[in-house]
Design a protein around this motif. Sequence first.
Motif, PDB file in Angstrom:
ATOM      1  N   ALA A 144       0.833  -1.202   0.000  1.00 54.67           N
ATOM      2  CA  ALA A 144       0.000   0.000   0.000  1.00 54.67           C
ATOM      3  C   ALA A 144       0.869   1.254   0.000  1.00 54.67           C
ATOM      4  O   ALA A 144       0.577   2.232  -0.701  1.00 54.67           O
ATOM      5  CB  ALA A 144      -0.935  -0.009   1.213  1.00 54.67           C
ATOM      6  N   ALA A 145       1.948   1.226   0.766  1.00 53.11           N
ATOM      7  CA  ALA A 145       2.850   2.379   0.813  1.00 53.11           C
ATOM      8  C   ALA A 145       3.542   2.584  -0.531  1.00 53.11           C
ATOM      9  O   ALA A 145       3.714   3.718  -1.000  1.00 53.11           O
ATOM     10  CB  ALA A 145       3.878   2.192   1.920  1.00 53.11           C
ATOM     11  N   ALA A 146       3.946   1.482  -1.166  1.00 50.52           N
ATOM     12  CA  ALA A 146       4.595   1.580  -2.474  1.00 50.52           C
ATOM     13  C   ALA A 146       3.617   2.109  -3.518  1.00 50.52           C
ATOM     14  O   ALA A 146       3.986   2.938  -4.363  1.00 50.52           O
ATOM     15  CB  ALA A 146       5.130   0.210  -2.886  1.00 50.52           C
ATOM     16  N   GLU A 147       2.369   1.647  -3.471  1.00 55.96           N
ATOM     17  CA  GLU A 147       1.367   2.151  -4.411  1.00 55.96           C
ATOM     18  C   GLU A 147       1.111   3.634  -4.183  1.00 55.96           C
ATOM     19  O   GLU A 147       0.960   4.402  -5.152  1.00 55.96           O
ATOM     20  CB  GLU A 147       0.076   1.350  -4.273  1.00 55.96           C
ATOM     21  N   ALA A 148       1.082   4.040  -2.919  1.00 59.02           N
ATOM     22  CA  ALA A 148       0.875   5.460  -2.621  1.00 59.02           C
ATOM     23  C   ALA A 148       2.037   6.296  -3.151  1.00 59.02           C
ATOM     24  O   ALA A 148       1.831   7.394  -3.699  1.00 59.02           O
ATOM     25  CB  ALA A 148       0.723   5.651  -1.117  1.00 59.02           C
ATOM     26  N   ALA A 149       3.251   5.785  -3.008  1.00 60.90           N
ATOM     27  CA  ALA A 149       4.423   6.505  -3.510  1.00 60.90           C
ATOM     28  C   ALA A 149       4.370   6.622  -5.030  1.00 60.90           C
ATOM     29  O   ALA A 149       4.662   7.688  -5.596  1.00 60.90           O
ATOM     30  CB  ALA A 149       5.701   5.793  -3.076  1.00 60.90           C
ATOM     31  N   LEU A 150       3.987   5.535  -5.696  1.00 58.43           N
ATOM     32  CA  LEU A 150       3.900   5.566  -7.153  1.00 58.43           C
ATOM     33  C   LEU A 150       2.780   6.494  -7.613  1.00 58.43           C
ATOM     34  O   LEU A 150       2.948   7.261  -8.570  1.00 58.43           O
ATOM     35  CB  LEU A 150       3.673   4.154  -7.687  1.00 58.43           C
ATOM     36  N   ARG A 151       1.657   6.457  -6.926  1.00 61.41           N
ATOM     37  CA  ARG A 151       0.545   7.340  -7.277  1.00 61.41           C
ATOM     38  C   ARG A 151       0.965   8.804  -7.146  1.00 61.41           C
ATOM     39  O   ARG A 151       0.651   9.649  -7.997  1.00 61.41           O
ATOM     40  CB  ARG A 151      -0.664   7.062  -6.376  1.00 61.41           C
ATOM     41  N   GLY A 152       1.694   9.094  -6.068  1.00 62.00           N
ATOM     42  CA  GLY A 152       2.167  10.453  -5.869  1.00 62.00           C
ATOM     43  C   GLY A 152       3.111  10.895  -6.965  1.00 62.00           C
ATOM     44  O   GLY A 152       3.007  12.023  -7.485  1.00 62.00           O
ATOM     45  N   THR A 153       4.038  10.034  -7.347  1.00 60.88           N
ATOM     46  CA  THR A 153       4.979  10.374  -8.416  1.00 60.88           C
ATOM     47  C   THR A 153       4.250  10.568  -9.736  1.00 60.88           C
ATOM     48  O   THR A 153       4.522  11.513 -10.480  1.00 60.88           O
ATOM     49  CB  THR A 153       6.041   9.263  -8.562  1.00 60.88           C
ATOM     50  N   ALA A 154       3.311   9.660 -10.046  1.00 58.38           N
ATOM     51  CA  ALA A 154       2.575   9.750 -11.304  1.00 58.38           C
ATOM     52  C   ALA A 154       1.760  11.029 -11.396  1.00 58.38           C
ATOM     53  O   ALA A 154       1.538  11.558 -12.498  1.00 58.38           O
ATOM     54  CB  ALA A 154       1.665   8.532 -11.461  1.00 58.38           C
ATOM     55  N   SER A 155       1.327  11.545 -10.258  1.00 58.18           N
ATOM     56  CA  SER A 155       0.552  12.785 -10.266  1.00 58.18           C
ATOM     57  C   SER A 155       1.422  14.019 -10.490  1.00 58.18           C
ATOM     58  O   SER A 155       0.920  15.084 -10.855  1.00 58.18           O
ATOM     59  CB  SER A 155      -0.220  12.931  -8.943  1.00 58.18           C
ATOM     60  N   GLU A 156       2.724  13.833 -10.296  1.00 63.93           N
ATOM     61  CA  GLU A 156       3.646  14.966 -10.412  1.00 63.93           C
ATOM     62  C   GLU A 156       4.378  15.020 -11.741  1.00 63.93           C
ATOM     63  O   GLU A 156       4.922  16.072 -12.103  1.00 63.93           O
ATOM     64  CB  GLU A 156       4.681  14.892  -9.279  1.00 63.93           C
ATOM     65  N   VAL A 157       4.426  13.917 -12.459  1.00 58.61           N
ATOM     66  CA  VAL A 157       5.152  13.870 -13.723  1.00 58.61           C
ATOM     67  C   VAL A 157       4.221  13.392 -14.831  1.00 58.61           C
ATOM     68  O   VAL A 157       3.229  12.723 -14.560  1.00 58.61           O
ATOM     69  CB  VAL A 157       6.389  12.936 -13.640  1.00 58.61           C
ATOM     70  N   ASP A 158       4.541  13.759 -16.060  1.00 56.16           N
ATOM     71  CA  ASP A 158       3.749  13.304 -17.200  1.00 56.16           C
ATOM     72  C   ASP A 158       4.683  12.558 -18.146  1.00 56.16           C
ATOM     73  O   ASP A 158       5.310  13.167 -19.016  1.00 56.16           O
ATOM     74  CB  ASP A 158       3.095  14.484 -17.909  1.00 56.16           C
ATOM     75  N   VAL A 159       4.773  11.267 -17.948  1.00 53.47           N
ATOM     76  CA  VAL A 159       5.687  10.434 -18.719  1.00 53.47           C
ATOM     77  C   VAL A 159       4.896   9.296 -19.350  1.00 53.47           C
ATOM     78  O   VAL A 159       4.201   8.553 -18.647  1.00 53.47           O
ATOM     79  CB  VAL A 159       6.813   9.854 -17.824  1.00 53.47           C
ATOM     80  N   ALA A 160       5.000   9.166 -20.669  1.00 52.09           N
ATOM     81  CA  ALA A 160       4.355   8.052 -21.365  1.00 52.09           C
ATOM     82  C   ALA A 160       5.212   6.804 -21.195  1.00 52.09           C
ATOM     83  O   ALA A 160       6.406   6.813 -21.496  1.00 52.09           O
ATOM     84  CB  ALA A 160       4.185   8.384 -22.839  1.00 52.09           C
ATOM     85  N   VAL A 161       4.601   5.734 -20.710  1.00 51.24           N
ATOM     86  CA  VAL A 161       5.321   4.491 -20.413  1.00 51.24           C
ATOM     87  C   VAL A 161       4.879   3.412 -21.395  1.00 51.24           C
ATOM     88  O   VAL A 161       3.682   3.155 -21.565  1.00 51.24           O
ATOM     89  CB  VAL A 161       5.053   4.031 -18.966  1.00 51.24           C
ATOM     90  N   LEU A 162       5.853   2.784 -22.047  1.00 48.61           N
ATOM     91  CA  LEU A 162       5.584   1.713 -22.993  1.00 48.61           C
ATOM     92  C   LEU A 162       6.266   0.448 -22.508  1.00 48.61           C
ATOM     93  O   LEU A 162       7.472   0.429 -22.271  1.00 48.61           O
ATOM     94  CB  LEU A 162       6.122   2.085 -24.381  1.00 48.61           C
ATOM     95  N   ALA A 163       5.503  -0.623 -22.336  1.00 48.05           N
ATOM     96  CA  ALA A 163       6.055  -1.913 -21.901  1.00 48.05           C
ATOM     97  C   ALA A 163       6.226  -2.815 -23.115  1.00 48.05           C
ATOM     98  O   ALA A 163       5.318  -2.930 -23.948  1.00 48.05           O
ATOM     99  CB  ALA A 163       5.124  -2.569 -20.879  1.00 48.05           C
TER     100      ALA A 163
END
Length: 288
Positions: free
Chosen positions: A160-179
């Motif tokens: 849950a903490a890792a998801e919260a950290a990722l959610r926070g980062t994603a809200s601050e940056v606009d990066v297109a991710v391709l897998a």
Amino acid sequence: MSDMQDMEAWGFTDDRGTALEAVRAPRRVVAYVRAGAALLDLGVTPVAVYGSGHDGDTLDPVKAGRLAEAGVPYLGPGRALDAARLADLRADVVVDVTYDGKSAYALDEGVPEGAGVPLVALSVGNELALAAILGRFGELAGALGAVAGAGGGGDVGGLAAAEAALRGTASEVDVAVLALSGAGAGQVHLARPHAWPELVRLQELGVRVVDPGPGPGANWLTADRERVAALRPGLVLFDSREHAVGAGAFPSPGGARVAPWNPETPPSSLAYAAFFLELAEALRRAAA
């Protein structure tokens, strides 16, 4: 596990709908690498693991999780495993994964049947959300006698903490991710986000995961570097498993950052928490 628990009848219904029963809870678990790595995180140590048709005679360190560290023997690819070997291992149960909810992925189901060993297959396909997949592996680990939270694998708070950290980062940056996964000869397999539970979860957490667009293939779209460049990713998640062609063979388009992605991350909270934290850092680097 107590003697009283040993005397209790054991039962578990897997994700093929197969109801399994035994006179006692299985102790000696043989598992597909991905499933075995997850069970180890969750407090159940397999007696051995085997690979898929993609794997070779040595354990892929990317898929292994903590298996090598724990000294769990690797039996080679599932096609090399036979009923006699299972009997030699005194296996009580075999644990595999299923992508279609019908059949085991890495092992011919006739092998454990021939050895008289029950087979559990848990879904890792897109019919379940990532949380449900993790929950099912947790249920199986509990049924096999794991203590909640053993080895850190039950640390749902950590996830849950890792998801919260990722959610926070994603809200601050606009990066297109391709897998994607390297295919060689200037080609790659582009992942369709809806087909991969972890990529769906990334989208739910606010990560802008790129869809490769129309074309053949349910899980992957095979494309060339021009198609990749047209998608204009800022971060490429490159399949890091040993059988995939490495990132060096396919230069990243437009100077996009590259980060590793294991499409067979062990289905444990511990493993996915690590992946989400690594991705949050990769997003920050890509945005810098």
